[in-house]
Design a protein around this motif. Structure first.
Motif, PDB file in Angstrom:
ATOM      1  N   PRO A 229       1.162  -1.391   0.489  1.00 44.79           N
ATOM      2  CA  PRO A 229       0.374  -0.313   0.529  1.00 44.79           C
ATOM      3  C   PRO A 229       1.131   1.635  -0.207  1.00 44.79           C
ATOM      4  O   PRO A 229       0.611   1.943  -0.715  1.00 44.79           O
ATOM      5  CB  PRO A 229      -0.821  -0.123   1.621  1.00 44.79           C
ATOM      6  N   ALA A 230       1.924   1.457   0.654  1.00 45.76           N
ATOM      7  CA  ALA A 230       3.154   2.648   0.560  1.00 45.76           C
ATOM      8  C   ALA A 230       3.029   2.721  -0.912  1.00 45.76           C
ATOM      9  O   ALA A 230       3.182   3.932  -0.897  1.00 45.76           O
ATOM     10  CB  ALA A 230       4.084   2.001   1.432  1.00 45.76           C
ATOM     11  N   VAL A 231       3.090   1.926  -1.137  1.00 45.71           N
ATOM     12  CA  VAL A 231       4.406   1.883  -2.672  1.00 45.71           C
ATOM     13  C   VAL A 231       3.458   2.965  -4.048  1.00 45.71           C
ATOM     14  O   VAL A 231       3.382   3.372  -4.245  1.00 45.71           O
ATOM     15  CB  VAL A 231       4.653   0.847  -3.434  1.00 45.71           C
ATOM     16  N   TYR A 232       1.765   1.473  -3.623  1.00 47.65           N
ATOM     17  CA  TYR A 232       0.768   2.674  -4.562  1.00 47.65           C
ATOM     18  C   TYR A 232       0.406   3.552  -3.946  1.00 47.65           C
ATOM     19  O   TYR A 232      -0.366   4.070  -4.644  1.00 47.65           O
ATOM     20  CB  TYR A 232       0.037   1.166  -3.752  1.00 47.65           C
ATOM     21  N   GLY A 233       1.222   4.521  -2.585  1.00 50.93           N
ATOM     22  CA  GLY A 233       0.405   5.911  -2.263  1.00 50.93           C
ATOM     23  C   GLY A 233       1.596   6.575  -3.929  1.00 50.93           C
ATOM     24  O   GLY A 233       1.240   7.872  -3.792  1.00 50.93           O
ATOM     25  N   ILE A 234       2.785   5.815  -4.120  1.00 44.37           N
ATOM     26  CA  ILE A 234       3.989   6.743  -4.820  1.00 44.37           C
ATOM     27  C   ILE A 234       3.191   7.034  -6.685  1.00 44.37           C
ATOM     28  O   ILE A 234       2.513   7.524  -6.860  1.00 44.37           O
ATOM     29  CB  ILE A 234       5.157   6.072  -4.695  1.00 44.37           C
TER      30      ILE A 234
END
Length: 338
Positions: A229-234
């Motif tokens: 989820p963290a990298v999907y936030g980028i």
């Protein structure tokens, strides 16, 4: 810089079938190379670790430059920012691996084999979560809100653990994965090289190496829930999400031996990661709200990159200052980290 804004069902990717095939093939080739390197257990020298670390840092930088030239600056910034986020989370993952290796008293010559199994497990689990995340973004309008809540919850948990020192201890006896294995098979007390199963008095028994590998896999699952989820936030591009995860994980085996002493001095890393995850959670929440209400602002990826670099710089400086009078790797460092 324009910000990508996709709604459910409109997810686009720079990854063509050929690019996916070449990338996955390259990742598998690198894993085979790593297994060949660790085939004969040996102590990893600092020179060897530095050489492999330089190689695995150069790879994503070259790949990022290629993405930039091939698909434009926006996708290039997305990849580099996502890679920085994943690498930061991977360093925290390394600290947990360090605790597990110490708790299981893993011989130094077997440490890199355990780390390599951990990397493979992390790649497999994160690939599954990446596919699930891509499917959620294509079908659920509120997927970004779910991701935002996951990251905010994780950030709060990181802060709580950092304040209480919960993350600093590993109780092997209470680990569910270890207790489950011991129910089905006996466990010998000594290591037998790279063997995970041995025969004792005619019966098969697990070695401590099997237990630590399973324990590492269990932590991989926890970190996958946070990192994807963290990298999907980028970036919402599944291909770039996979690439950032793969490049961040592949170099962990060598990076562990480079940072082994320094890791224990990063006493404020958890606080920094909590801030980064909370920031990305807010970014995702705004992204979701932007599609529901007009006038809700978006946070550009370039701004995210500056915030992430700034937070990591601050916590690194404050950590080193807080432990400047402590010998790296000593028990005093762990106490200070709490």
């Amino acid at each position: 810089m324009p910000e990508l804004s996709y709604s459910a069902g409109e997810l686009h990717s720079v990854g063509t079938p050929l690019l996916w095939t070449v990338t996955i093939g390259g990742v598998l080739a690198l894993l085979v190379l790593d297994f060949a390197v660790t085939h004969r257990p040996h102590r990893v020298s600092l020179k060897e670790a530095l050489g492999w670390s330089a190689f695995y840092i150069a790879l994503p930088l070259i790949f990022g430059a290629w993405v930039w030239s091939e698909f434009g600056s926006e996708q290039g910034v997305h990849f580099l920012t996502g890679y920085l986020v994943e690498k930061s989370l991977s360093v925290d993952n390394l600290f947990v691996f360090m605790l597990l290796l110490a708790a299981f008293a893993v011989p130094t010559e077997l440490a890199q084999r355990v780390l390599l199994f951990g990397i493979v497990g992390a790649l497999v689990l994160r690939s599954v979560f990446i596919a699930l995340g891509a499917a959620a973004l294509q079908t659920l309008d509120f997927a970004f809100l779910i991701f935002a809540l996951i990251l905010l919850f994780t950030a709060a948990k990181l802060l709580r653990d950092a304040f209480t020192g919960h993350e600093q201890s590993v109780d092997i006896g209470n680990m569910r994965s270890v207790r489950l294995l011991r129910r089905f098979m006996p466990v010998v007390h000594e290591y037998h090289g790279t063997k995970m199963v041995v025969r004792v008095n005619g019966r098969r028994a697990l070695t401590p190496l099997a237990l630590v590998v399973v324990a590492v896999f269990a932590t991989d699952a926890v970190f996958a829930v946070d990192s994807v989820p963290a990298v999907y936030g980028i970036t919402e591009d599944p291909y770039l999400v996979f690439a950032t995860n793969a490049f961040a994980l592949l170099g962990l085996r060598a990076l562990y031996f480079v940072l082994h002493a320094a890791l224990s001095r990063l006493v404020h890393l958890s606080y920094g990661l909590a801030v980064i995850l909370a920031f990305i959670g807010v970014k995702l929440g705004l992204h979701w709200a932007h599609g529901v209400w007009e006038g809700v602002p978006l946070i550009p990826t370039a701004a995210s990159l500056l915030v992430i670099i700034g937070v990591l710089t601050v916590v690194t400086i404050t950590s080193l200052r807080a432990t400047r009078n402590v010998v790296p790797g000593s028990k005093e460092v762990v106490t200070e980290r709490r």
